[in-house]
Design an enzyme around this catalytic site. Structure first.
Site, PDB file in Angstrom:
ATOM      1  N   HIS A  97      13.784 -71.348  -4.997  1.00  0.00           N
ATOM      2  CA  HIS A  97      13.238 -71.180  -6.351  1.00  0.00           C
ATOM      3  C   HIS A  97      12.901 -69.706  -6.559  1.00  0.00           C
ATOM      4  O   HIS A  97      12.474 -69.023  -5.627  1.00  0.00           O
ATOM      5  CB  HIS A  97      11.988 -72.056  -6.523  1.00  0.00           C
ATOM      6  CG  HIS A  97      11.555 -72.136  -7.949  1.00  0.00           C
ATOM      7  ND1 HIS A  97      10.870 -71.112  -8.575  1.00  0.00           N
ATOM      8  CD2 HIS A  97      11.733 -73.095  -8.893  1.00  0.00           C
ATOM      9  CE1 HIS A  97      10.647 -71.463  -9.842  1.00  0.00           C
ATOM     10  NE2 HIS A  97      11.165 -72.657 -10.056  1.00  0.00           N
ATOM     11  N   GLU A 167      18.581 -71.736 -13.184  1.00  0.00           N
ATOM     12  CA  GLU A 167      17.295 -71.417 -13.814  1.00  0.00           C
ATOM     13  C   GLU A 167      17.216 -69.914 -14.057  1.00  0.00           C
ATOM     14  O   GLU A 167      16.857 -69.155 -13.137  1.00  0.00           O
ATOM     15  CB  GLU A 167      16.130 -71.790 -12.880  1.00  0.00           C
ATOM     16  CG  GLU A 167      15.890 -73.246 -12.692  1.00  0.00           C
ATOM     17  CD  GLU A 167      14.425 -73.520 -12.342  1.00  0.00           C
ATOM     18  OE1 GLU A 167      13.821 -74.356 -13.008  1.00  0.00           O
ATOM     19  OE2 GLU A 167      13.887 -72.883 -11.421  1.00  0.00           O
TER      20      GLU A 167
END
Ligand code: 13P
Length: 249
Positions: A97, A167
């Site tokens: 992430h 993302e």
């Protein structure tokens, strides 16, 4: 044929422990009353993963971790290994992430180590990739994303299922999202890359970054979007349920 979505909730370091347990129970109650064909994965803070596994033990919801260490056991103070998450029953792990890349200095080499370890387990990886605002503005978004995929080695490792979450860093928590064409273009480049490099049986590409009840239907309708990785909106029960409902239409 209906294209079943994958909806992953990334709670990050939210909410408080006791509110988190209440939220898990409340989501479980709502989902039990619904007809859901999507795959739902909730990744709560590690300290309430066992509560989540018990609460969702008779549910269609799977539980995942937000990260893991690549070693099985060892002298790594404060870390939790991929094997520990597997042993307690996690089925998924978010890896790479952008908040871990930024706050814990995780690079693609370390992310490769994590994916390589997870490959020895039953856990399905959810690899996050995404460009910075500067990369997007300089026309380098897809290069940045493809480089992350290449250097993390996800294209070369053999998994039964691979999930990539696109993302864009600038879209996370900002309320801004790329255009439909921008999402479609990156998703198709990710798929093209994985399709041409072997060992890729089942690839799912999710979109993440400011997904909410207002934009989710539009995002789900984009060609090549297999689901969503949801941050803030997954912490509000009503919003998260609406997002799940949007995938059923
Ligand atoms: P938001 O949905 O809050 O923008 O967070 C996205 C995210 O980082 C999920 O992993």
């Amino acid at each position: 044929m209906k294209n079943h979505k994958i909806i992953v909730a990334n709670w990050k370091m939210n909410p408080s422990i006791f509110q988190g347990i209440e939220l898990l129970k409340s989501i479980n109650q709502s989902i039990n009353e619904m007809k859901v064909s999507s795959k739902i994965v909730i990744c709560p803070p590690s300290l309430i993963i066992r509560d989540a596994l018990i609460i969702f033990s008779n549910s269609i919801v799977s539980i995942g971790s937000q990260d893991c260490h690549h070693a099985e056991i060892g002298p790594y103070t404060g870390d939790l290994s991929y094997k520990m998450f597997e042993d307690i029953g996690c089925e998924y792990a978010i890896i790479g992430h952008s908040e871990r890349r930024a706050n814990h200095f995780e690079d693609n080499k370390l992310i490769f180590e994590k994916l390589n370890s997870i490959n020895r387990s039953k856990i399905i990886p959810i690899l996050c990739v995404g460009e910075s605002f500067v990369e997007r503005k300089s026309g380098l978004a897809s290069e940045a994303v493809i480089r992350q995929i290449d250097e993390s080695g996800i294209n070369k490792l053999e998994f039964d299922q691979k999930i990539i979450a696109y993302e864009p860093i600038w879209a996370i928590g900002s309320g801004k999202i790329p255009t439909r064409d921008e999402i479609m273009s990156i998703h198709s480049k990710i798929r093209e890359k994985l399709d041409t490099e072997g060992n890729n049986k089942d690839i799912k590409v999710l979109y993440g970054g400011s997904v909410n009840t207002e934009n989710v239907s539009d995002i789900f309708s984009i060609n090549g979007v297999d689901g969503a990785l949801v941050g803030g909106a997954s912490l509000k029960k009503a919003d998260f349920i609406k997002i799940i409902e949007s995938a059923e239409i």
